[in-house]
Motif scaffolding. Sequence first.
Motif, short mmCIF file in Angstrom:
data_model
loop_
_atom_site.label_atom_id
_atom_site.label_comp_id
_atom_site.label_asym_id
_atom_site.label_seq_id
_atom_site.Cartn_x
_atom_site.Cartn_y
_atom_site.Cartn_z
N ALA A 155 0.81 -1.22 0.00
CA ALA A 155 0.00 0.00 0.00
C ALA A 155 0.84 1.28 0.00
O ALA A 155 0.54 2.21 -0.75
CB ALA A 155 -0.97 0.00 1.18
N PRO A 156 1.92 1.38 0.82
CA PRO A 156 2.74 2.60 0.78
C PRO A 156 3.38 2.83 -0.59
O PRO A 156 3.54 3.98 -1.03
CB PRO A 156 3.80 2.35 1.86
N ILE A 157 3.76 1.75 -1.27
CA ILE A 157 4.36 1.87 -2.61
C ILE A 157 3.31 2.38 -3.58
O ILE A 157 3.59 3.27 -4.41
CB ILE A 157 4.91 0.51 -3.08
N TRP A 158 2.11 1.85 -3.49
CA TRP A 158 1.03 2.30 -4.38
C TRP A 158 0.72 3.77 -4.14
O TRP A 158 0.47 4.50 -5.09
CB TRP A 158 -0.21 1.45 -4.15
N GLU A 159 0.74 4.19 -2.88
CA GLU A 159 0.46 5.60 -2.58
C GLU A 159 1.54 6.50 -3.17
O GLU A 159 1.23 7.58 -3.70
CB GLU A 159 0.37 5.80 -1.07
N ARG A 160 2.79 6.08 -3.12
CA ARG A 160 3.86 6.89 -3.73
C ARG A 160 3.67 6.98 -5.24
O ARG A 160 3.89 8.04 -5.83
CB ARG A 160 5.24 6.28 -3.40
N GLU A 161 3.28 5.87 -5.87
CA GLU A 161 3.05 5.90 -7.31
C GLU A 161 1.86 6.80 -7.65
O GLU A 161 1.92 7.57 -8.61
CB GLU A 161 2.78 4.48 -7.82
N ARG A 162 0.78 6.71 -6.88
CA ARG A 162 -0.38 7.56 -7.10
C ARG A 162 0.00 9.03 -7.00
O ARG A 162 -0.36 9.84 -7.86
CB ARG A 162 -1.46 7.25 -6.07
N ALA A 163 0.77 9.38 -5.94
CA ALA A 163 1.17 10.77 -5.73
C ALA A 163 2.09 11.25 -6.85
O ALA A 163 1.99 12.40 -7.30
CB ALA A 163 1.85 10.92 -4.37
N LYS A 164 2.99 10.38 -7.32
CA LYS A 164 3.91 10.75 -8.39
C LYS A 164 3.16 11.03 -9.69
O LYS A 164 3.43 12.04 -10.37
CB LYS A 164 4.94 9.63 -8.62
N ILE A 165 2.21 10.17 -10.02
CA ILE A 165 1.43 10.37 -11.24
C ILE A 165 0.57 11.62 -11.12
O ILE A 165 0.42 12.39 -12.08
CB ILE A 165 0.56 9.13 -11.52
N GLU A 166 0.01 11.86 -9.94
CA GLU A 166 -0.81 13.06 -9.73
C GLU A 166 0.01 14.32 -9.94
O GLU A 166 -0.45 15.27 -10.58
CB GLU A 166 -1.41 13.04 -8.32
N ARG A 167 1.24 14.34 -9.41
CA ARG A 167 2.11 15.51 -9.61
C ARG A 167 2.42 15.71 -11.09
O ARG A 167 2.45 16.85 -11.58
CB ARG A 167 3.40 15.35 -8.81
N ALA A 168 2.65 14.62 -11.80
CA ALA A 168 2.95 14.72 -13.23
C ALA A 168 1.75 15.27 -14.00
O ALA A 168 1.92 16.11 -14.90
CB ALA A 168 3.36 13.35 -13.77
N LEU A 169 0.57 14.83 -13.67
CA LEU A 169 -0.64 15.33 -14.34
C LEU A 169 -0.86 16.80 -14.03
O LEU A 169 -1.22 17.59 -14.91
CB LEU A 169 -1.86 14.51 -13.90
N ASP A 170 -0.61 17.19 -12.78
CA ASP A 170 -0.74 18.61 -12.41
C ASP A 170 0.26 19.46 -13.19
O ASP A 170 -0.06 20.57 -13.62
CB ASP A 170 -0.53 18.79 -10.91
N LEU A 171 1.46 18.94 -13.35
CA LEU A 171 2.49 19.67 -14.08
C LEU A 171 2.09 19.84 -15.55
O LEU A 171 2.27 20.91 -16.14
CB LEU A 171 3.84 18.95 -13.98
N GLU A 172 1.53 18.80 -16.13
CA GLU A 172 1.05 18.90 -17.52
C GLU A 172 -0.03 19.96 -17.64
O GLU A 172 -0.03 20.75 -18.60
CB GLU A 172 0.50 17.54 -17.97
N ASP A 173 -0.96 19.99 -16.69
CA ASP A 173 -2.03 20.99 -16.73
C ASP A 173 -1.48 22.40 -16.59
O ASP A 173 -1.97 23.34 -17.21
CB ASP A 173 -3.05 20.72 -15.63
N THR A 174 -0.43 22.55 -15.76
CA THR A 174 0.18 23.87 -15.57
C THR A 174 0.91 24.33 -16.82
O THR A 174 0.76 25.48 -17.26
CB THR A 174 1.16 23.84 -14.39
N ARG A 175 1.66 23.44 -17.42
CA ARG A 175 2.47 23.81 -18.59
C ARG A 175 1.63 24.12 -19.82
O ARG A 175 1.97 24.98 -20.61
CB ARG A 175 3.44 22.67 -18.91
#
Length: 220
Positions: free
Chosen positions: A186-206
């Motif tokens: 579960a902690p590994i999955w949460e890190r992956e979820r958070a990483k993908i979320e940050r990447a999507l947010d960055l795409e929306d910002t750019r």
Amino acid sequence: MSKTFTELKTSIGQWLGIDLEDDATRLPDAVRGDIINLCQRDYLRRRESRFSEFSDTFATIASPVTPSYAVPTGWSKPKSLWYASPDDSTQIIFLKWKDKDEFDSLYPDSTATADPESYTVWQEKIYLGKSPKRVLTIHRNYWKLLADLVDGSPNNENIFTQQAWEYLLFASLVMATEFGVEDARAPIWERERAKIERALDLEDTRRVQTGRTPQSTEPG
């Protein structure tokens, strides 16, 4: 590559090691579907995502009898409302958003008509100030909640599952642990979820920034 709603539910079971025999007791198919839709709604409610952008139009009524207009299905947050001036089609008027209290203070008489200049949203309705004195086509840009995913066409997939199914997968795996499915990963999955979320947010910002051609200087 994309995954449909049905494929995502299957993938969740495979990642959790749930086979057909214990599917009904550990994490039923219906619960997996609810989890995916909960994750989709949570993501879209917390941000202004490209996955939830929508534009449409509605026609005003030239009468003070109907000073408000129902928000569309799935409405989440407004972006902008505008119309072309009937007197000069090259002139675009953007309506200014007002807080409900400020709106009521500015337009206490709902029967007063004019070309609108402001709007507010209250009780799932859009109010224009002042009430339109003539029929106008209002262009409406807003963010909406996507319809829940279901098995079968046409809602077995959407722009989210087509472009970011991996976020829904890891977010669903994390949420599954909240439903009593224990897994040491579960902690590994949460890190992956958070990483993908940050990447999507960055795409929306750019994507909303001015595009610029990369430049470099050769040494020497």
